[in-house]
Motif scaffolding. Structure first.
Motif, PDB file in Angstrom:
ATOM      1  N   GLY A 264       7.656   6.059  -4.996  1.00  0.00           N
ATOM      2  CA  GLY A 264       7.168   4.419  -4.563  1.00  0.00           C
ATOM      3  C   GLY A 264       7.480   3.903  -3.740  1.00  0.00           C
ATOM      4  N   LYS A 343      23.527  -6.257 -14.768  1.00  0.00           N
ATOM      5  CA  LYS A 343      21.646  -6.475 -14.885  1.00  0.00           C
ATOM      6  C   LYS A 343      21.880  -7.237 -14.514  1.00  0.00           C
ATOM      7  CE  LYS A 343      18.997  -2.964 -15.973  1.00  0.00           C
ATOM      8  NZ  LYS A 343      18.618  -2.333 -17.437  1.00  0.00           N
ATOM      9  N   SER A 525      18.746  15.862 -16.823  1.00  0.00           N
ATOM     10  CA  SER A 525      18.512  16.556 -15.814  1.00  0.00           C
ATOM     11  C   SER A 525      19.149  17.384 -15.344  1.00  0.00           C
ATOM     12  CB  SER A 525      17.371  15.899 -15.102  1.00  0.00           C
ATOM     13  OG  SER A 525      17.241  16.442 -14.132  1.00  0.00           O
ATOM     14  N   SER A 527      19.257  18.520 -12.276  1.00  0.00           N
ATOM     15  CA  SER A 527      19.305  18.143 -11.146  1.00  0.00           C
ATOM     16  C   SER A 527      19.006  16.499 -11.548  1.00  0.00           C
ATOM     17  CB  SER A 527      18.704  18.799 -10.454  1.00  0.00           C
ATOM     18  OG  SER A 527      19.287  19.185  -9.182  1.00  0.00           O
ATOM     19  N   ALA A 528      19.618  15.956 -10.526  1.00  0.00           N
ATOM     20  CA  ALA A 528      19.457  13.981 -10.568  1.00  0.00           C
ATOM     21  C   ALA A 528      18.442  14.559  -9.301  1.00  0.00           C
ATOM     22  CB  ALA A 528      20.454  13.410 -11.300  1.00  0.00           C
ATOM     23  N   LEU A 532      16.502  21.999  -6.850  1.00  0.00           N
ATOM     24  CA  LEU A 532      16.803  23.386  -7.178  1.00  0.00           C
ATOM     25  C   LEU A 532      16.740  24.488  -5.891  1.00  0.00           C
ATOM     26  CD1 LEU A 532      13.654  23.347  -9.290  1.00  0.00           C
ATOM     27  CD2 LEU A 532      15.984  23.016 -10.358  1.00  0.00           C
TER      28      LEU A 532
ATOM     29  N   VAL B 205      19.193  -0.514 -22.608  1.00  0.00           N
ATOM     30  CA  VAL B 205      20.179  -0.960 -21.215  1.00  0.00           C
ATOM     31  C   VAL B 205      19.298  -0.254 -20.132  1.00  0.00           C
ATOM     32  CG1 VAL B 205      22.100   0.277 -20.319  1.00  0.00           C
ATOM     33  CG2 VAL B 205      22.566  -0.075 -22.205  1.00  0.00           C
ATOM     34  N   SER B 206      18.762   0.816 -20.005  1.00  0.00           N
ATOM     35  CA  SER B 206      18.131   0.676 -18.813  1.00  0.00           C
ATOM     36  C   SER B 206      16.237   0.258 -18.583  1.00  0.00           C
ATOM     37  CB  SER B 206      17.750   2.654 -18.871  1.00  0.00           C
ATOM     38  OG  SER B 206      16.877   3.175 -20.001  1.00  0.00           O
ATOM     39  N   GLY B 207      16.177  -0.034 -19.580  1.00  0.00           N
ATOM     40  CA  GLY B 207      14.764  -0.910 -19.318  1.00  0.00           C
ATOM     41  C   GLY B 207      13.520  -0.083 -19.753  1.00  0.00           C
ATOM     42  N   HIS B 263       3.161   4.411  -8.683  1.00  0.00           N
ATOM     43  CA  HIS B 263       4.178   6.085  -8.457  1.00  0.00           C
ATOM     44  C   HIS B 263       5.624   5.717  -8.821  1.00  0.00           C
ATOM     45  CE1 HIS B 263       0.098   7.876  -7.316  1.00  0.00           C
ATOM     46  NE2 HIS B 263      -0.483   6.741  -6.750  1.00  0.00           N
ATOM     47  N   GLY B 264       6.220   4.866  -8.458  1.00  0.00           N
ATOM     48  CA  GLY B 264       7.505   4.755  -8.146  1.00  0.00           C
ATOM     49  C   GLY B 264       8.048   4.408 -10.178  1.00  0.00           C
ATOM     50  N   ASP B 281       5.546  15.805 -19.911  1.00  0.00           N
ATOM     51  CA  ASP B 281       6.404  15.508 -18.690  1.00  0.00           C
ATOM     52  C   ASP B 281       6.970  14.270 -18.729  1.00  0.00           C
ATOM     53  OD1 ASP B 281       7.651  15.677 -16.480  1.00  0.00           O
ATOM     54  OD2 ASP B 281       6.189  15.245 -15.430  1.00  0.00           O
ATOM     55  N   LEU B 285      14.220   9.545 -17.669  1.00  0.00           N
ATOM     56  CA  LEU B 285      15.124  10.076 -16.300  1.00  0.00           C
ATOM     57  C   LEU B 285      14.794   9.175 -15.182  1.00  0.00           C
ATOM     58  CD1 LEU B 285      16.117  13.525 -17.090  1.00  0.00           C
ATOM     59  CD2 LEU B 285      17.270  11.168 -18.298  1.00  0.00           C
ATOM     60  N   ARG B 286      15.484   8.160 -14.573  1.00  0.00           N
ATOM     61  CA  ARG B 286      15.557   7.914 -13.590  1.00  0.00           C
ATOM     62  C   ARG B 286      15.032   8.609 -12.358  1.00  0.00           C
ATOM     63  NH1 ARG B 286      16.417   2.057 -11.716  1.00  0.00           N
ATOM     64  NH2 ARG B 286      15.015   1.699  -9.234  1.00  0.00           N
ATOM     65  N   LYS B 287      16.514   9.287 -12.307  1.00  0.00           N
ATOM     66  CA  LYS B 287      16.072  10.525 -11.130  1.00  0.00           C
ATOM     67  C   LYS B 287      15.943  11.892 -12.478  1.00  0.00           C
ATOM     68  CE  LYS B 287      19.446   8.467  -8.332  1.00  0.00           C
ATOM     69  NZ  LYS B 287      21.341   8.574  -7.187  1.00  0.00           N
ATOM     70  N   ASN B 288      15.404  13.319 -11.541  1.00  0.00           N
ATOM     71  CA  ASN B 288      15.010  14.498 -12.415  1.00  0.00           C
ATOM     72  C   ASN B 288      14.419  15.187 -11.527  1.00  0.00           C
ATOM     73  OD1 ASN B 288      14.327  16.535 -13.870  1.00  0.00           O
ATOM     74  ND2 ASN B 288      13.231  15.672 -14.989  1.00  0.00           N
ATOM     75  N   ASN B 289      15.331  15.212 -10.470  1.00  0.00           N
ATOM     76  CA  ASN B 289      15.175  16.608  -9.373  1.00  0.00           C
ATOM     77  C   ASN B 289      14.627  17.522  -9.890  1.00  0.00           C
ATOM     78  OD1 ASN B 289      14.204  14.474  -7.049  1.00  0.00           O
ATOM     79  ND2 ASN B 289      16.154  15.057  -5.916  1.00  0.00           N
ATOM     80  N   THR B 290      13.408  18.350 -10.284  1.00  0.00           N
ATOM     81  CA  THR B 290      13.616  19.253 -11.315  1.00  0.00           C
ATOM     82  C   THR B 290      11.744  19.871 -10.780  1.00  0.00           C
ATOM     83  OG1 THR B 290      13.420  19.219 -13.242  1.00  0.00           O
ATOM     84  CG2 THR B 290      14.965  19.743 -12.027  1.00  0.00           C
ATOM     85  N   ASP B 293       6.564  16.877  -8.379  1.00  0.00           N
ATOM     86  CA  ASP B 293       5.841  15.669  -9.501  1.00  0.00           C
ATOM     87  C   ASP B 293       4.814  15.979 -10.269  1.00  0.00           C
ATOM     88  OD1 ASP B 293       6.862  13.504 -10.978  1.00  0.00           O
ATOM     89  OD2 ASP B 293       7.073  12.226  -9.339  1.00  0.00           O
TER      90      ASP B 293
END
Lengths: 571, 571
Positions: A264, A343, A525, A527-528, A532, B205-207, B263-264, B281, B285-290, B293
């Motif tokens: 973003g 939050k 995931s 890897s957060a 990789l 919780v996460s929204g 995009h974010g 896809d 998850l807020r983070k997923n670096n696998t 994108d």
């Protein structure tokens, strides 16, 4: 009413009387001071002299939470060549071996002695080793040529030549990655971006920074700070890592909860494809709906389809008021309650919510001979940070929140930093864990996204596993000392560390692939935020379907049909 | 000290005495009320009965700011077939024409009469026309088959069949697009997502909301509101537009300043490729670096590489306190100053900063017979909104800000909404402009990103242009009535409207491509938030280099080698 125990003398305690929170302290920072004080800026710089010994890797494949500040105080261990540690990896015979003619071409192209480290026509082993070995001391490549271009055009010519001649390339930023992605495996040419380190522009009104990929994150943040803005990414390695590398690995870090991900925040990007094509997408516009957003493929692409040479990024307004609170809690259920309340009540000023279990904090205290901010033992600890534009308002919100969570017995005890030094001490309790985990011999590290309600169960199950299989105990007979859990609660990002006295294949076997299976079952995931690289390449199937992996390979083949970019890694 | 003029009686005035701002009003909203009151939710629903007349298009190619609430009060004009309006467009002969067998296949597949509008085997002209004609009444396709799948699997089978049989497809959400992207040009099959309208899950919780693509934006926001969250996108057409279409067009809107772009915010996505492949896809998850994108390609891909069938999106905490202020200013320089101060002083609570020029506000008042909130005339007006968690704090910040900008004579006069109805009246002054601009016969609309310091110069230069070429004047002899400028100051997004008494090729020639050249010279974007569709396809070269367009075409060919997806549009 929770009992009030002793607190660190330097910090004013949270006290509850008649359900009213009193004496919550606050720090007041001037905008300029806030820049420096919002978190300790770790000056991590890779010391290549240390990397020249040879031995077993000291850490596991999965990397650390954040790169610690300095090497642990223990004997330097030798780093094996990756090719020896992973005998199943074979050099791709399609790649040409470097010749003197190749080196001559690059020297003429870059036109400067300092731009080329040449281990082909002469002995440059020591100089090269800093670029071959990774920060974790686990991976070590055998590259014989490092190129340091100073312009996008030079990067373009380098890649075109390599692509035409089937020379493999390893893009490299600050080399602070934690999954072996930033160092070569065999003899890939290292293209290091360090000399491309100019800020190109900064717009005061919009906060948009345009800078070369090789600018150090700390410098980028300092530049933004001069104009009252903040770089929207923060992590422990900020003194060494480069913003191009941050973007290429889609780094997460400590500000994601507040400012969101690089997908973003990155508005534009300049990159070079393997065939030399310059992707000129360096927009400085917040909105631009004219076609596919191709730059996104390079964010988190880990240098496998091209080299990021510059970025344009939106830097938010810097907050003049920063508060940090640290508290102890009885259970993970209460951690979740505290997070929900934070939050709700801190809302727009909440900038971090970090969780550490009791074992993680004890380990930190033991490794550093430090005293924890709260006396007494708590099963869980949280660190929260607020950042806002009005000190009084923020303190009032924070106090109301603390009053509530203590009155409701969600939180057992806590402290609030009253000055910059206390703020840094509290942050150190969180940020020092990663280094501490490596202090006693070794550590297997996992960086995972897990739905929040189930996040901590993994730590408990891992602990039970080691308790029942006889690998964990208090004496030197047991390889595993402890299992600790900590991480970015706000992002559902757990760092699971298996703290060891020594590396032991039995320990690894007890964790892998069990941990990945556990995460996959919960649609998490593997890897957060670390990516990789080489370390997690084999495990992508636990987080991505076959279809997704196939589609990713299609993109790789589209942009890098010869496969020269960062080979042996990623997907 | 600025003079205080008359104010709208219903609104409490901003008064300055001894440089102290007094009586700044505030509204207090309960969280549940805030959901409804944060902005008026326009219930725009396309009335297809109105679309059956035939005439010249009533609007220009570039679309409106936001879709107005209802059709202007003027005679319904006929809509020409796009093929007739743009005779240079030719049907692609590679595409097969629909047969009865095709229709039979789709009817069996979808298994429901209501899922197929069949104009092949019978007369269904009237029913089809609502799907053929766009909201702007400018474009009209000749589709004879509308399919309304109710599952991702059905979408997959539809696309596979179409791809295997070379049948062209037009994906369609709420059909509220402003660039002709959502309706067919020739006989493309419309695949309408309206029946895929279930919220799949919401995590308190996460929204994080997971929902089918066909969920109406307003419903998605209402769902999030029930749980104390807010959908991170807001726009005038929220009562009709679908979240899948919002994502496919990368809609911008009114909350981008605060919550950032899709995009974010989009965390996961499910889509179907032309060959029937389901892109699974849908991460929560807020983070997923696998890996790459890939979902980002579908965000803003305008249905040209696949159909978005579901999204997972991060919904921020809903703010219980919402304030709106509206003020007049002497010059664009002062608008910029006010914006800088708002960013600095309102910082984390600023949720909108909109600019309207005096002409835009006069036009709004004239078209609606409305009285403006401030009496007297001001060359510029701004609307600012704050959203935060604490009413008192927000009001104090807003008052301090207003005190400052009035004391420094940055702002000449202003009002603050004191209740929900006033808040909506103030927003109407901004949101009603788009509709007003079409009220007097026609309008040429441009949606542009321009660096902030130069943003308003375009309006002034356009005005000079029409003054000097004799096309603009006060009587009916002149086709152009006025040139107005307004837009999202916080995003550097200008809406330039050439307000006409009638459509006139001379007017169009005076603006295009001049306006695109002007924007290109300043490295702006020819489409900030409306996308390309059919309208802007020819002009992408003004915002993107040949290299970028070439790379985009490569992606199109990768995913849609037969070119069946939304043909004749985009790139």
């Amino acid at each position: 009413m929770p009992a009030i125990h002793r607190a660190l003398p330097a910090l004013r305690r949270i006290r509850i009387a008649n359900a009213t929170f009193q004496q919550a302290s606050r720090i007041r920072l001037q905008p300029s001071a806030a820049a420096a004080a919002s978190r300790p800026a770790y000056q991590l710089r890779y010391q290549h002299a240390e990397a020249q010994t040879e031995a077993e890797p000291t850490t596991s494949a999965s990397g650390a939470d954040h790169a610690p500040q300095e090497q642990p105080d223990r004997p330097q261990q030798k780093i094996k060549f990756t090719a020896d540690s992973y005998p199943s990896l074979k050099r791709d015979s399609r790649f040409k071996e470097l010749t003197e003619d190749d080196v001559k071409y690059f020297k003429e192209l870059l036109g400067s002695e300092s731009a080329v480290i040449d281990g082909v026509t002469k002995d440059a082993f020591e100089e090269l080793d800093a670029f071959n070995a990774d920060w974790m001391r686990k991976y070590r490549g055998q590259c014989r040529l490092v190129l340091k271009p100073e312009s996008t055009e030079q990067v373009s010519k380098i890649l075109k030549y390599c692509n035409d001649n089937m020379l493999a390339v390893n893009p490299q930023g600050g080399n602070t990655g934690l999954v072996g992605g930033s160092v070569p495996v065999f003899d890939e040419i290292v293209v290091n971006l360090a000399r491309m380190n100019n800020v190109r522009s900064f717009d005061e009104v919009s906060g948009i920074l345009v800078a070369d990929a090789g600018v150090i994150l700390q410098q980028a943040d300092d530049h933004a700070a001069q104009h009252g803005h903040i770089f929207p990414l923060d992590l422990g390695a900020k003194g060494s890592c480069q913003i191009g590398g941050n973007v290429a690995t889609n780094a997460g870090g400590l500000r994601l909860l507040r400012y969101g991900s690089l997908h973003g925040n990155v508005l534009g990007l300049e990159a070079v494809l393997p065939d030399g094509t310059i992707v000129d997408d360096l927009s400085t516009l917040r909105k631009n709906n004219t076609g596919y957003d191709l730059k996104q493929l390079f964010i988190g692409g880990e240098g496998t389809i091209g080299i990021v040479t510059a970025i344009s990024i939106l830097c938010p307004q810097r907050s003049p008021a920063v508060n940090v609170a640290y508290f102890g809690l009885e259970s993970y259920e209460k951690v979740q309650q505290a997070f929900r309340e934070a939050k709700k009540q801190l809302s727009e000023i909440l900038s971090a919510f970090e969780m550490m279990d009791g074992q993680a904090q004890k380990l930190y205290a033991k490794a550093n001979g430090a005293r924890l901010p709260l006396e007494g033992e708590h099963p869980f600890y949280c660190l929260i940070e607020t950042s806002g534009s009005n000190t009084d308002h923020d303190s009032e919100k924070l106090n109301t929140f603390l009053e509530h969570v203590m009155g409701e017995e969600i939180v057992s005890d806590g402290v609030v930093a009253q000055d910059e030094s206390q703020l840094q001490s509290l942050w150190a309790c969180r940020e020092g864990i990663s280094e501490s985990s490596q202090h006693f011999g070794g550590v297997y590290k996992y960086d995972l996204s897990i739905p929040l309600p189930q996040l901590y169960s993994l730590v408990e199950e891992a602990r039970s596993r080691f308790e029942s299989n006889g690998l964990m105990g208090d004496s030197d007979d047991f390889p595993v000392m402890d299992v600790i859990g900590y991480g970015h609660m706000g992002d559902s990002n757990l760092h699971l560390n298996v703290v060891c006295r020594r590396y032991d294949k039995e320990v690894e076997k007890a964790v892998e692939p069990w941990v990945y299976e556990w995460v996959a079952e919960r649609k998490g995931s593997i890897s957060a935020e670390h990516g990789l690289g080489l370390a997690k390449k084999p495990f992508i199937g636990y987080s991505r379907s076959e279809t997704m992996v196939k589609l990713m390979r299609q993109v790789k083949e589209l942009y890098d049909p010869n496969g020269i970019m960062n080979p042996y890694k990623y997907i």
